[in-house]
Design an enzyme around this catalytic site. Structure first.
Site, PDB file in Angstrom:
ATOM      1  N   LYS A 193      48.041 -27.856-105.375  1.00  0.00           N
ATOM      2  CA  LYS A 193      48.499 -26.691-104.616  1.00  0.00           C
ATOM      3  C   LYS A 193      49.558 -25.916-105.413  1.00  0.00           C
ATOM      4  CE  LYS A 193      45.727 -28.718-101.799  1.00  0.00           C
ATOM      5  NZ  LYS A 193      46.165 -29.566-100.687  1.00  0.00           N
ATOM      6  N   ARG A 226      45.016 -45.684-119.654  1.00  0.00           N
ATOM      7  CA  ARG A 226      45.221 -45.939-118.223  1.00  0.00           C
ATOM      8  C   ARG A 226      46.662 -46.401-117.993  1.00  0.00           C
ATOM      9  NH1 ARG A 226      44.269 -50.652-116.444  1.00  0.00           N
ATOM     10  NH2 ARG A 226      42.271 -50.947-117.487  1.00  0.00           N
ATOM     11  N   TYR A 277      48.432 -34.287 -93.060  1.00  0.00           N
ATOM     12  CA  TYR A 277      47.289 -33.729 -93.775  1.00  0.00           C
ATOM     13  C   TYR A 277      46.012 -34.490 -93.399  1.00  0.00           C
ATOM     14  CZ  TYR A 277      44.179 -32.615 -97.647  1.00  0.00           C
ATOM     15  OH  TYR A 277      43.099 -32.228 -98.390  1.00  0.00           O
TER      16      TYR A 277
HETATM   17  C1  LIG Z   1      45.764 -30.872-100.281  1.00  0.00           C
HETATM   18  C2  LIG Z   1      46.773 -31.783 -99.711  1.00  0.00           C
HETATM   19  C3  LIG Z   1      46.718 -33.159 -99.947  1.00  0.00           C
HETATM   20  C4  LIG Z   1      45.600 -33.814-100.734  1.00  0.00           C
HETATM   21  O1  LIG Z   1      45.629 -33.451-102.069  1.00  0.00           O
HETATM   22  P1  LIG Z   1      44.326 -33.389-103.018  1.00  0.00           P
HETATM   23  O2  LIG Z   1      44.882 -32.925-104.318  1.00  0.00           O
HETATM   24  O3  LIG Z   1      43.368 -32.447-102.385  1.00  0.00           O
HETATM   25  O4  LIG Z   1      43.782 -34.773-103.081  1.00  0.00           O
HETATM   26  C5  LIG Z   1      47.728 -33.929 -99.420  1.00  0.00           C
HETATM   27  N1  LIG Z   1      48.714 -33.407 -98.673  1.00  0.00           N
HETATM   28  C6  LIG Z   1      48.790 -32.093 -98.423  1.00  0.00           C
HETATM   29  C7  LIG Z   1      49.909 -31.558 -97.600  1.00  0.00           C
HETATM   30  C8  LIG Z   1      47.832 -31.234 -98.937  1.00  0.00           C
HETATM   31  O5  LIG Z   1      47.896 -29.925 -98.662  1.00  0.00           O
END
Ligand SMILES: *Cc1c(COP(=O)(O)O)cnc(C)c1O
Length: 388
Positions: free
Chosen positions: A205, A56, A108
């Protein structure tokens, strides 16, 4: 080898993507960082604790990834988290009860939910503003304001915030600046070079890029912010596991190649959609009529791979989602395969309808994240779906 490529900091982005601290395992020469699947580490000498003592607090695989993202963003120190929201919520813990934060209004959906349903209970107060208008940002300042949180381009209407302008104002008022850089990635946009203190990513992403890993990253611009984030990451335990850390580095190596391909296709798609009779409005920072285009071009090297467009009504949007054959119809974006999502019922479902409509997230709005397919096939597929 020229001197230019001899100095790590002077190397171009594409080279940094392949040549980073953990790119080769020092002990075996293996072509990737080993996955150190261990929760704890042996103390050979009790007087001399090992560098890593508990996963951790630190894990060699995760640390390779953390150094990698710090290199790409040009920051002091990187951190890897279990998801983008784990990274963002940990960063918000830099604030204390009674603090106030100014946030991009079309942030978001998950960040909106964190602020309005969880941090509000911790007495952390938020004002959402249209951050494209610096006067609105200035007007939101209160005696207890401690931070500004930006997201540019914003999601899903791709509004552009002038990062340097907001950051300079925030610094002048002693505020911490944070920026969600998920849509651009450090390939297109490096906020730390524009003065931002903490850069955040949903690495789920574009950075991961293959719809197969959930992860978040943060980069602190300076030592003090880095030290505070380290304490939070360890204290909250929001860390990324070693397998996921390895998988993310695996995906990141091809970031530039993927971003270039997808962006070229997205520009074509946006241009085609903006002339399509079945489409009422297209949101893409690369279009000549995008109000934030000039600012975006000053602070980013590309327009990205996400194109949002409005087909006029919820009924038409749902028909389109049912008729497309190539993109995944799903939440998420930034992958090798194209992903079509429907903010009103997916990413922004948590937002009250009045608020959602006020922010331009209409029932007819869909968001297309362009993948690596042939763009002609993607357009033919969209054409048959739009014609219904
Ligand atoms: C998807 C997304 C998040 C959140 O991320 P996770 O990996 O789903 O927790 C935050 N900001 C933006 C712009 C996103 O597209």
């Amino acid at each position: 080898m020229s001197e230019m490529t001899g100095n790590e900091d002077n190397r171009r982005f594409a080279t940094k993507l392949l040549h980073f601290a953990g790119a080769i395992d020092e002990t075996s020469g293996a072509s990737s960082t080993p996955i150190i699947q261990a929760s704890t580490f042996h103390h050979h000498d009790i007087h001399n604790p090992p560098e890593f003592d508990y996963s951790r607090s630190g894990n060699p695989t995760r640390e390779a990834l953390e150094q990698y993202i710090a290199l790409l963003e040009g920051g002091h120190r990187g951190f890897a988290f279990a998801s983008g929201m784990a990274a963002i919520s940990t960063a918000f813990m830099l604030l204390s009860a009674g603090d106030h934060v100014i946030v991009t209004e079309d942030v978001y959906g998950g960040t909106y939910r964190l602020l309005t349903t969880i941090l509000s209970r911790m007495n952390i107060e938020t004002t959402f503003v249209d951050m494209t208008d610096i006067e609105q940002v200035k007007a939101a300042l209160k005696p207890n304001t401690k931070a500004v949180f930006m997201e540019t381009p914003s999601n899903p209407t791709l509004k552009i915030t002038d990062i340097a302008e907001v950051t300079a104002w925030a610094k002048g008022n002693g505020l911490l600046t944070m920026l969600d850089n998920t849509f651009m990635t450090p390939y297109h946009q490096r906020p730390i070079e524009l003065g931002v203190d903490v850069v955040l990513h949903s690495a789920t992403k574009f950075l991961g890029g293959h719809s197969d890993v959930l992860a978040g990253l943060a980069v602190a611009a300076d030592e003090d912010t880095g030290r505070r984030l380290k304490q939070l990451q360890n204290g909250l335990g929001t860390v990324l596991a070693p397998q996921e850390s390895w998988l993310l580095m695996r995906g990141m190596k091809t970031l530039q190649a993927r971003m270039e391909h997808s962006e070229r296709s997205a520009r074509k798609l946006a241009d085609w959609l903006s002339r399509h009779p079945e489409v009422e409005r297209v949101y893409y920072p690369g279009l000549p009529d995008h109000p934030g285009r000039a600012i975006h071009e000053r602070q980013s090297s590309g327009y990205g791979a996400v194109v949002s467009f409005d087909v006029g009504s919820g009924e038409r949007a749902k028909r389109l989602l049912n008729k497309v054959k190539l993109p995944l119809v799903a939440v998420s974006l930034g992958a090798v395969e194209s992903i079509l999502s429907y903010p009103a019922m997916m990413s922004h479902a948590a937002m009250p309808k009045e608020v959602r409509l006020e922010r331009g997230i209409t029932d007819g709005l869909v968001r297309y994240s362009v993948g690596l397919e042939d763009i002609e096939d993607l357009m033919e597929d969209l054409e048959q779906a739009l014609r219904g």
